[in-house]
Motif scaffolding. Sequence first.
Motif, PDB file in Angstrom:
ATOM      1  N   PHE A 182     -56.550  37.565  -5.362  1.00 52.21           N
ATOM      2  CA  PHE A 182     -56.923  36.911  -4.118  1.00 52.21           C
ATOM      3  C   PHE A 182     -57.946  37.746  -3.368  1.00 52.21           C
ATOM      4  O   PHE A 182     -57.826  38.968  -3.296  1.00 52.21           O
ATOM      5  N   SER A 198     -61.331  36.012   1.784  1.00 47.44           N
ATOM      6  CA  SER A 198     -61.783  34.666   2.158  1.00 47.44           C
ATOM      7  C   SER A 198     -60.836  33.604   1.633  1.00 47.44           C
ATOM      8  O   SER A 198     -60.586  32.594   2.306  1.00 47.44           O
ATOM      9  N   THR A 199     -60.286  33.808   0.442  1.00 47.64           N
ATOM     10  CA  THR A 199     -59.346  32.843  -0.112  1.00 47.64           C
ATOM     11  C   THR A 199     -58.063  32.825   0.704  1.00 47.64           C
ATOM     12  O   THR A 199     -57.507  31.758   0.973  1.00 47.64           O
ATOM     13  N   VAL A 208     -57.640  29.075  -8.482  1.00 47.63           N
ATOM     14  CA  VAL A 208     -58.128  29.795  -7.307  1.00 47.63           C
ATOM     15  C   VAL A 208     -59.647  29.915  -7.274  1.00 47.63           C
ATOM     16  O   VAL A 208     -60.246  29.974  -6.206  1.00 47.63           O
ATOM     17  N   THR A 257     -63.025  27.154   0.589  1.00 43.98           N
ATOM     18  CA  THR A 257     -63.550  28.162   1.501  1.00 43.98           C
ATOM     19  C   THR A 257     -64.950  27.788   1.967  1.00 43.98           C
ATOM     20  O   THR A 257     -65.309  27.962   3.129  1.00 43.98           O
ATOM     21  N   PHE A 299     -60.783  26.797  -5.845  1.00 40.27           N
ATOM     22  CA  PHE A 299     -60.320  26.782  -4.455  1.00 40.27           C
ATOM     23  C   PHE A 299     -61.252  27.607  -3.579  1.00 40.27           C
ATOM     24  O   PHE A 299     -61.640  27.193  -2.494  1.00 40.27           O
ATOM     25  N   THR A 300     -61.638  28.786  -4.071  1.00 40.08           N
ATOM     26  CA  THR A 300     -62.507  29.667  -3.302  1.00 40.08           C
ATOM     27  C   THR A 300     -63.880  29.046  -3.085  1.00 40.08           C
ATOM     28  O   THR A 300     -64.398  29.008  -1.971  1.00 40.08           O
TER      29      THR A 300
END
Length: 242
Positions: free
Chosen positions: A81, A84-85, A36, A44, A39-40
């Motif tokens: 989380f 934004s994620t 994550v 994002t 990912f962020t």
Amino acid sequence: MEKAGSSRMHDCQTHDVSPKPWMLDSSEVNDQPKNVLDFTSDITKRLNITRPGKRLRKKDYEKDYLAKFLPLKFYFRNTPFTSSTAHALGQILPRLCGPVKELDLCRCNLNLDSLRIICGGISKLNYKMEFLDVGGNELGDEEVKIISVILNKVEGLELMACGISATGLKVLCGEIKELETPMKFLDLRGNYLGDEEVKLISGILNKVVKLGPRGCAISKDRKQILHEELKRLGLPKSTIDF
């Protein structure tokens, strides 16, 4: 409960992605995100890039292009989380090029707002998701109502220790009864369910291939009632995993 395909690997596949002019800079374009945090910072940033004094929102075709390089398995377990994620995931899920094999959001501190955003993305999927895990999040009955709306988009659902009581279970079971195709599995372990909820559970036995109420306060006598109902329906005893 032993989930179908529990041996599947959580790690994402890795692809080479060539830099495109619309991306922030070439340093962002390496491998696909493994967790994550990547990912962020990666996804994002590409969906909503912030530069000094200016915020650039990606156009739809740019988001579609980005989705081509994302994995079909997302493993976020134990990582909190952010808003934004959640927004990024909700936007990118409907743009994926194939069915999502796994979305693991176990113990990610999901709340009502983030869950609503993510489920909004799931509701727009063109394919059924094989496995959705939101276990270990203290969701409660209101959040379960949101999840109930997307049951027609998931084959297997993990709801272990989510703080579900009779109120949430009633909504959940009501939606499961309406499914055209039975779910492959539903895990309800460790929720606030007991003998009073056995009637609700018995009503969905023909709509779930594998059901896991282990860790709930269901007495031996009530378990026997469920087994008798399985027999009446002509279903195997292994349908329920106590």
